[in-house]
Design a protein around this motif. Structure first.
Motif, short mmCIF file in Angstrom:
data_model
loop_
_atom_site.label_atom_id
_atom_site.label_comp_id
_atom_site.label_asym_id
_atom_site.label_seq_id
_atom_site.Cartn_x
_atom_site.Cartn_y
_atom_site.Cartn_z
N THR A 22 -57.01 -12.79 20.78
CA THR A 22 -56.77 -14.02 20.02
C THR A 22 -58.08 -14.74 19.73
N LEU A 23 -58.97 -14.80 20.72
CA LEU A 23 -60.27 -15.44 20.50
C LEU A 23 -61.11 -14.68 19.48
N ILE A 24 -61.03 -13.37 19.51
CA ILE A 24 -61.76 -12.56 18.52
C ILE A 24 -61.25 -12.89 17.11
N LEU A 25 -59.93 -12.94 16.96
CA LEU A 25 -59.35 -13.25 15.65
C LEU A 25 -59.72 -14.66 15.19
N PHE A 174 -64.55 -25.89 23.09
CA PHE A 174 -65.57 -24.99 22.56
C PHE A 174 -65.16 -24.47 21.18
N SER A 175 -66.16 -24.09 20.41
CA SER A 175 -65.91 -23.35 19.16
C SER A 175 -66.43 -21.93 19.35
N PHE A 176 -65.84 -20.98 18.63
CA PHE A 176 -66.15 -19.58 18.82
C PHE A 176 -66.50 -18.92 17.49
N SER A 177 -67.50 -18.08 17.52
CA SER A 177 -67.85 -17.26 16.36
C SER A 177 -68.23 -15.87 16.84
N PRO A 180 -73.39 -11.12 16.48
CA PRO A 180 -73.89 -9.97 15.70
C PRO A 180 -73.78 -8.66 16.47
N ASN A 181 -73.66 -8.76 17.79
CA ASN A 181 -73.55 -7.56 18.62
C ASN A 181 -72.11 -7.02 18.73
N TYR A 182 -71.17 -7.75 18.15
CA TYR A 182 -69.78 -7.33 18.26
C TYR A 182 -69.53 -6.06 17.44
N LEU A 200 -68.90 -13.03 22.02
CA LEU A 200 -68.68 -14.13 21.11
C LEU A 200 -69.76 -15.19 21.32
N LEU A 201 -70.04 -15.92 20.28
CA LEU A 201 -70.97 -17.05 20.39
C LEU A 201 -70.14 -18.29 20.64
#
Length: 207
Positions: A22-25, A174-177, A180-182, A200-201
């Motif tokens: 869910t966090l990835i999405l 927090f905010s999540f993005s 680049p390593n994903y 995640l950042l």
């Protein structure tokens, strides 16, 4: 050992993977983060208080969060198969299933069928669950993240409450993005896991 392993994977790893996917999405769809954050703050204004989660009825009001979790479970169900044994000869449509046959239902095949879910089946679209599971697809029985019928997961409601609490706390702080390593590589290792992890950042919000 079998029972302990089952409790661990069924009751712990699955919930952790639900939150992870869910966090990835959400990291890929920041506008949904903002929508959820707004809903969480409106519904749980005292989320920073240790007494905030004593009223479980409040979680029923988190409609957008429920929709996002349901869509996450559709796209990335932790458990990918459901197995059943025919205890007697039976007929499914025109197919005769002999007694003793093991039947394996592939959950991603059901969750990824365009005839059931529509042409946007491969897209992250929580709005499809706006009217609940019964209106999200052509056949509600095709939604199987927790199984179905008499063998449905006994921990379903507990897992969803866990996920809502965790995501509410994280998104309100927090905010999540996406890093680049994903590297996006869902992999089946008893459960559906991100093969290369979920970097995640994370940024702390100024409240």
């Amino acid at each position: 050992m079998d029972i302990c392993s089952n409790i661990y994977f069924a009751g712990s790893e699955t919930s952790a993977l639900l939150v992870t996917w869910t966090l990835i999405l959400l990291a890929k769809h920041p506008h949904w983060q903002e929508r959820l954050r707004s809903e969480i703050h409106d519904t749980l204004p005292n989320i920073s208080s240790p007494h905030c989660f004593q009223d479980m009825d409040q979680f029923r009001k988190l409609k957008l969060l429920t929709m996002v979790i349901q869509e996450s479970l559709r796209l990335y169900p932790p458990g990918l198969t459901a197995a059943r044994e025919a205890l007697e000869d039976m007929k499914i449509g025109e197919m005769v299933v002999p007694k003793g046959t093991n039947i394996w239902v592939l959950v991603p095949a059901m969750h990824g069928d365009a005839e059931i879910w529509g042409e946007d089946v491969n897209e992250f679209n929580p709005k499809r669950f706006e009217g609940g599971i019964s209106e999200a697809c052509k056949y509600p029985q095709a939604y199987l993240p927790f199984g179905l019928g008499s063998r449905i997961c006994v921990g379903q409601h507990f897992a969803l409450i866990e996920a809502k609490i965790i995501l509410s706390i994280l998104l309100s702080n927090f905010s999540f993005s996406i890093s680049p390593n994903y590297r996006h590589c869902p992999t089946f290792k008893m459960l559906l896991v991100p093969k290369y992890g979920a970097p995640l950042l994370v940024s702390k919000l100024c409240l």
